[in-house]
Design a protein around this motif. Structure first.
Motif, mmCIF file in Angstrom:
data_model
loop_
_atom_site.group_PDB
_atom_site.id
_atom_site.type_symbol
_atom_site.label_atom_id
_atom_site.label_comp_id
_atom_site.label_asym_id
_atom_site.label_seq_id
_atom_site.Cartn_x
_atom_site.Cartn_y
_atom_site.Cartn_z
ATOM 1 N N MET A 1 0.978 -1.212 0.404
ATOM 2 C CA MET A 1 -0.550 0.171 0.331
ATOM 3 C C MET A 1 0.914 1.359 0.333
ATOM 4 N N PRO A 2 0.222 2.423 -0.710
ATOM 5 C CA PRO A 2 1.124 3.482 -1.124
ATOM 6 C C PRO A 2 1.374 4.218 0.642
ATOM 7 N N VAL A 3 2.432 4.610 0.766
ATOM 8 C CA VAL A 3 2.257 5.507 2.115
ATOM 9 C C VAL A 3 1.903 7.420 1.920
ATOM 10 N N LEU A 4 0.273 7.753 2.474
ATOM 11 C CA LEU A 4 -0.018 8.911 2.324
ATOM 12 C C LEU A 4 1.751 10.297 1.781
ATOM 13 N N ARG A 5 2.295 9.929 2.866
ATOM 14 C CA ARG A 5 3.356 11.195 2.782
ATOM 15 C C ARG A 5 3.902 11.383 1.320
ATOM 16 N N GLN A 6 4.109 10.538 0.805
ATOM 17 C CA GLN A 6 5.192 9.762 0.089
ATOM 18 C C GLN A 6 4.105 10.062 -1.675
ATOM 19 N N VAL A 7 2.682 9.630 -1.998
ATOM 20 C CA VAL A 7 2.125 10.635 -2.315
ATOM 21 C C VAL A 7 1.687 11.946 -2.536
ATOM 22 N N VAL A 8 1.657 12.709 -1.198
ATOM 23 C CA VAL A 8 1.287 14.039 -0.805
ATOM 24 C C VAL A 8 2.713 14.051 -1.808
ATOM 25 N N GLY A 9 3.652 14.177 -1.639
ATOM 26 C CA GLY A 9 4.914 14.732 -1.936
ATOM 27 C C GLY A 9 5.375 14.618 -3.411
ATOM 28 N N ASP A 10 4.480 13.260 -3.626
ATOM 29 C CA ASP A 10 5.002 13.393 -4.847
ATOM 30 C C ASP A 10 3.880 13.833 -5.956
ATOM 31 N N THR A 11 2.816 14.386 -5.163
ATOM 32 C CA THR A 11 2.109 15.203 -6.217
ATOM 33 C C THR A 11 2.719 16.471 -6.428
ATOM 34 N N LEU A 12 2.590 16.897 -4.954
ATOM 35 C CA LEU A 12 3.558 18.322 -5.096
ATOM 36 C C LEU A 12 4.331 18.365 -5.895
ATOM 37 N N ARG A 13 5.360 17.693 -6.377
ATOM 38 C CA ARG A 13 6.446 18.275 -6.828
ATOM 39 C C ARG A 13 6.089 17.871 -8.129
#
Length: 118
Positions: A1-13
């Motif tokens: 499962m993806p980690v929320l902080r990683q998905v948020v970070g990837d999306t911001l980038r």
């Protein structure tokens, strides 16, 4: 499962890169240290709601837009994980078998899971 902080970070980038902006520009506008913003984008730090709002403001993106994009990514990745689990069980079965659990007495037990319709 993806980690929320990683998905948020990837999306911001991804948003920042689509705008062709540098970390330095966004960090200055958001009044967030360059290092901290970099850690957020790499999924190493979980930003507070205030920090997310400041970063979104600096990127001229609504917080709800960020969450909508994050939600779509999470939904897609969760479906892929679920599909991978189901396909590992074979074409005739869509049942997910949970890992055995050990209770306080040391006895092993398995939780009942509903059977998915095929």
């Amino acid at each position: 499962m993806p980690v929320l902080r990683q998905v948020v970070g990837d999306t911001l980038r991804a948003v920042r890169m689509r705008q062709r902006r540098t970390l330095r520009e966004v960090s200055a506008t958001a009044r967030v240290s360059l290092g901290y913003l970099s850690e957020v984008e790499r999924g190493q730090k979980e930003p507070s709601s205030e920090l997310l709002a400041a970063i979104c403001s600096a990127l001229d993106v609504e917080l709800s837009e960020l969450f909508a994009e994050v939600s779509q990514i999470l939904r897609r990745e969760e479906k892929l994980v679920l599909a991978g689990r189901v396909s590992l069980l074979g074409a005739n079965s869509a049942r997910l078998t949970p890992a055995p659990q050990v209770d306080a007495s040391g006895a092993t037990r398995v939780r009942a899971m509903p059977v998915a319709a095929a």
